[in-house]
Write an enzyme that holds these catalytic residues in place. Structure first.
Site, PDB file in Angstrom:
ATOM      1  N   SER A  91       9.772 -44.377 -18.297  1.00  0.00           N
ATOM      2  CA  SER A  91      10.559 -45.544 -18.434  1.00  0.00           C
ATOM      3  C   SER A  91      11.229 -45.597 -17.088  1.00  0.00           C
ATOM      4  O   SER A  91      12.496 -45.775 -17.018  1.00  0.00           O
ATOM      5  CB  SER A  91      11.648 -45.393 -19.425  1.00  0.00           C
ATOM      6  OG  SER A  91      11.372 -45.393 -20.767  1.00  0.00           O
ATOM      7  N   TYR A 149       2.061 -43.611 -31.273  1.00  0.00           N
ATOM      8  CA  TYR A 149       1.773 -44.745 -30.878  1.00  0.00           C
ATOM      9  C   TYR A 149       0.616 -45.560 -31.469  1.00  0.00           C
ATOM     10  O   TYR A 149      -0.125 -44.992 -32.073  1.00  0.00           O
ATOM     11  CB  TYR A 149       1.133 -44.490 -29.498  1.00  0.00           C
ATOM     12  CG  TYR A 149       2.185 -43.838 -28.439  1.00  0.00           C
ATOM     13  CD1 TYR A 149       3.681 -43.682 -28.895  1.00  0.00           C
ATOM     14  CD2 TYR A 149       1.767 -43.631 -27.220  1.00  0.00           C
ATOM     15  CE1 TYR A 149       4.064 -43.154 -27.906  1.00  0.00           C
ATOM     16  CE2 TYR A 149       2.491 -42.908 -26.067  1.00  0.00           C
ATOM     17  CZ  TYR A 149       4.006 -42.706 -26.507  1.00  0.00           C
ATOM     18  OH  TYR A 149       4.889 -42.105 -25.579  1.00  0.00           O
ATOM     19  N   LEU A 154      14.977 -53.021 -15.162  1.00  0.00           N
ATOM     20  CA  LEU A 154      15.269 -52.705 -13.810  1.00  0.00           C
ATOM     21  C   LEU A 154      14.332 -53.749 -13.216  1.00  0.00           C
ATOM     22  O   LEU A 154      14.330 -53.741 -11.755  1.00  0.00           O
ATOM     23  CB  LEU A 154      14.826 -51.278 -13.440  1.00  0.00           C
ATOM     24  CG  LEU A 154      16.195 -50.351 -13.912  1.00  0.00           C
ATOM     25  CD1 LEU A 154      15.707 -48.734 -13.675  1.00  0.00           C
ATOM     26  CD2 LEU A 154      17.171 -50.661 -13.034  1.00  0.00           C
ATOM     27  N   LYS A 165      14.780 -59.116 -14.989  1.00  0.00           N
ATOM     28  CA  LYS A 165      14.291 -60.330 -15.732  1.00  0.00           C
ATOM     29  C   LYS A 165      15.239 -60.527 -16.826  1.00  0.00           C
ATOM     30  O   LYS A 165      15.591 -61.930 -17.038  1.00  0.00           O
ATOM     31  CB  LYS A 165      12.941 -60.152 -16.348  1.00  0.00           C
ATOM     32  CG  LYS A 165      12.825 -59.197 -17.590  1.00  0.00           C
ATOM     33  CD  LYS A 165      11.341 -59.079 -18.041  1.00  0.00           C
ATOM     34  CE  LYS A 165      11.322 -57.956 -19.027  1.00  0.00           C
ATOM     35  NZ  LYS A 165       9.868 -58.012 -19.689  1.00  0.00           N
ATOM     36  N   GLY A 222      12.235 -52.470 -18.929  1.00  0.00           N
ATOM     37  CA  GLY A 222      12.209 -53.703 -18.206  1.00  0.00           C
ATOM     38  C   GLY A 222      13.444 -54.265 -17.682  1.00  0.00           C
ATOM     39  O   GLY A 222      13.519 -55.094 -16.875  1.00  0.00           O
TER      40      GLY A 222
END
Length: 348
Positions: A236, A56, A243, A246, A241
């Site tokens: 997740s 990461y 769900l 947007k 995003g």
């Protein structure tokens, strides 16, 4: 007093909060000041479980390799180390990450030892509470692939060697507990069998994707992990995003999927939009936001030891963390299952 429950993890003595703060945005979408504010906010609300990884920030690139761990490490210096449950991961082969130990070419003893030493240095700590193999070295479908293909078999480090190496790290005191990520039932069974037969450390968890668009965990892993006492760290929960709903009204809404379109290939499949719309409609019919429905659902599942939530900003975390507490009643769960049967796992 925290509103969040705590759950035992595997056969370990760990008692983890039902929500975990994920950090993969730290060092890319999220600068250090905001990242530390998120960590402070989570801890203030009883969330002392932090998940990161050597690869990461995400999306991965050479400039941000290790950035998330380093940011967490600098925050950790202000904390009582024994009050924090810290999880990180070793990157495996079979992905284009040439800047990580030259590939890495395998998950053998040398690679795992080098990885954990690097993580300990960046995290500025003497030990890691949960050390996870980020994905299997062997051939298996992952990250949106959905079919096993025996023609793709390749040489790989044996599970026994990987487990023996993890055992060395435990004996050296660098790691308290070992775990997996993105695993399948066969892998879980092999790791637990060999641990029991050889007296090696038992895996305490697997970190796998689980959300309203991907409930594949329920088909084989739920039984395997229940019988083997392996907890699920569900990542997740908002499906990158999707769900939140947007993207239904604005396909160019700010987010990882619009900033890095290649990043969400798992969700570029038929029926994803139709399923998201159905869940969004269901949420609104019950006076909920789509985010509340999605996060409340994952938290409600009997097999989820902890739900990993991440945020690109403190303001976003302040929205999503309370949403995980959304209660799920029987009528709502039945309606969710009805949609699931109509749009079964559109993003496995």
């Amino acid at each position: 007093m925290s509103l969040f429950k705590r759950h035992p993890l595997g056969r370990s003595e760990l008692n983890i909060p039902e929500i975990c703060l994920g950090t993969m945005t730290f060092g890319e979408q999220t600068d250090e000041a905001d990242a530390h504010a998120q960590l402070d906010y989570a801890l203030e609300h009883g969330i002392n479980f932090i998940d990161t990884a050597e690869m990461y920030a995400v999306p991965t690139r050479v400039e941000t390799y290790g950035a998330s761990e380093a940011i967490v490490g600098r925050w950790l210096q202000r904390q009582s180390r024994d009050k924090i449950i810290l999880a990180t991961k070793v990157a495996g082969p079979a992905r284009s990450l040439e800047w990580i130990r030259g590939g890495p070419l395998s998950m053998d003893r040398a690679n795992i030892h080098a990885a954990v030493d690097g993580s300990l240095q960046r995290l500025q700590t003497d030990y890691i509470d949960i050390y996870q193999l980020h994905w299997p070295e062997r051939n298996q479908p992952m990250f949106g692939q959905w079919q096993f293909d025996p023609e793709k078999e390749r040489a790989c480090t044996s599970i026994r060697e990987q487990l023996e190496t993890l055992g060395e790290l435990v004996r050296e005191g660098k790691v308290r507990h070992v775990a997996l990520s993105n695993e399948h039932p066969w892998g879980i069974s092999q790791f637990t069998r060999l641990a029991d037969e050889l007296g090696l450390p038992r895996i305490v968890s697997t970190q796998n994707a689980y959300n309203l668009l991907n409930r594949t965990y329920e088909y084989g892993l739920a039984e395997t992990c229940h019988r083997e006492q392996v907890g699920l760290l569900a990542y997740s929960p908002l499906a990158f995003g999707h769900l939140s709903g947007k993207y239904l009204t604005d396909s160019a809404a700010p987010g990882r999927l619009t900033r890095w379109p290649f990043f969400g290939q798992r969700y570029a499949k038929p029926n994803v939009t139709a399923a998201v719309q159905a869940y969004a409609d269901l949420a609104r019919n019950h006076a909920l936001t789509p985010t509340q429905l999605a996060l409340g659902f994952v938290r409600s599942r009997w097999f989820v030891a902890s739900t990993i939530i991440g945020a690109s900003s403190l303001s976003q975390l302040k929205e999503t963390l309370p949403a995980t507490l959304t209660p799920m009643h029987a009528e709502l769960l039945e309606a969710i299952d009805a949609i699931h049967l109509r749009y079964t796992n559109p993003a496995p």
